[in-house]
Design an enzyme around this catalytic site. Structure first.
Site, PDB file in Angstrom:
ATOM      1  N   CYS A   1      -6.914  -4.726   1.134  1.00 23.08           N
ATOM      2  CA  CYS A   1      -5.605  -4.336   0.572  1.00 23.08           C
ATOM      3  C   CYS A   1      -5.729  -3.246  -0.489  1.00 23.08           C
ATOM      4  O   CYS A   1      -4.726  -2.756  -0.998  1.00 23.08           O
ATOM      5  CB  CYS A   1      -4.891  -5.551  -0.004  1.00 23.08           C
ATOM      6  SG  CYS A   1      -4.360  -6.678   1.280  1.00 23.08           S
TER       7      CYS A   1
ATOM      8  N   HIS B   1      10.680   3.453   2.596  1.00 24.04           N
ATOM      9  CA  HIS B   1       9.885   4.619   2.998  1.00 24.04           C
ATOM     10  C   HIS B   1       9.287   5.353   1.796  1.00 24.04           C
ATOM     11  O   HIS B   1       9.240   6.580   1.762  1.00 24.04           O
ATOM     12  CB  HIS B   1      10.703   5.569   3.885  1.00 24.04           C
ATOM     13  CG  HIS B   1      10.931   5.001   5.254  1.00 24.04           C
ATOM     14  ND1 HIS B   1      11.792   3.956   5.470  1.00 24.04           N
ATOM     15  CD2 HIS B   1      10.390   5.313   6.442  1.00 24.04           C
ATOM     16  CE1 HIS B   1      11.774   3.647   6.757  1.00 24.04           C
ATOM     17  NE2 HIS B   1      10.928   4.436   7.365  1.00 24.04           N
TER      18      HIS B   1
ATOM     19  N   GLU C   1       6.041 -10.578   1.779  1.00 25.19           N
ATOM     20  CA  GLU C   1       5.135  -9.489   2.143  1.00 25.19           C
ATOM     21  C   GLU C   1       4.767  -9.582   3.618  1.00 25.19           C
ATOM     22  O   GLU C   1       4.439  -8.584   4.248  1.00 25.19           O
ATOM     23  CB  GLU C   1       3.881  -9.562   1.274  1.00 25.19           C
ATOM     24  CG  GLU C   1       2.900  -8.452   1.558  1.00 25.19           C
ATOM     25  CD  GLU C   1       1.813  -8.334   0.517  1.00 25.19           C
ATOM     26  OE1 GLU C   1       2.111  -7.988  -0.639  1.00 25.19           O
ATOM     27  OE2 GLU C   1       0.647  -8.594   0.865  1.00 25.19           O
TER      28      GLU C   1
HETATM   29 ZN   LIG Z   1      -0.140  -5.060   1.169  1.00 25.90          ZN
END
Ligand SMILES: [Zn+2]
Length: 118
Positions: free
Chosen positions: A23, A67, A108
């Site tokens: 990540c 975005h 998430e």
């Molecule tokens: Zn992430």
């Protein structure tokens, strides 16, 4: 008491600074954002707060994030789900006084979410 919930979502990229693992590389998510408000007094037609009012306020925030590369938004800090949920919560000011902002939940992934509340 009554609890209302609205949701929105946004697509954005981020990387976790200081994180040891994949990540730390730039990647994207479709974040789902849920907002919960509570209150006990209804108006004279039986509404706590208009869903549309809540949705407009939430979407003002998610449109800003959509975005984007979240690391560019310095107000968020390191763009973890924790910091994103706090950012949304703290930018949802100006809600009708009749309701209390209970919490913001940020997803998430379909199986991982974080909530922020005060
Ligand atoms: Zn992430």
């Amino acid at each position: 008491m009554y609890r209302l919930r609205v949701e929105s979502q946004f697509d954005a990229a981020h990387k976790l600074v200081g994180y040891k693992g994949k990540c730390s590389r730039v990647h994207g998510h479709t974040w789902k954002v849920e907002v919960f408000v509570v209150g006990e007094k209804l108006d004279d037609i039986g509404i706590l707060v208009d869903f549309e009012t809540l949705k407009e306020k939430l979407e003002k925030i998610t449109e800003r994030l959509d975005h984007s590369f979240l690391n560019d938004l310095k107000e968020i800090g390191n763009p973890t789900s924790e910091n994103i949920s706090r950012y949304v919560f703290q930018n949802l000011k100006g809600l009708p006084k009749i309701v209390k902002l209970e919490k913001v939940r940020v997803w998430e992934s379909p199986r991982s979410w974080c909530e922020y509340f005060e």
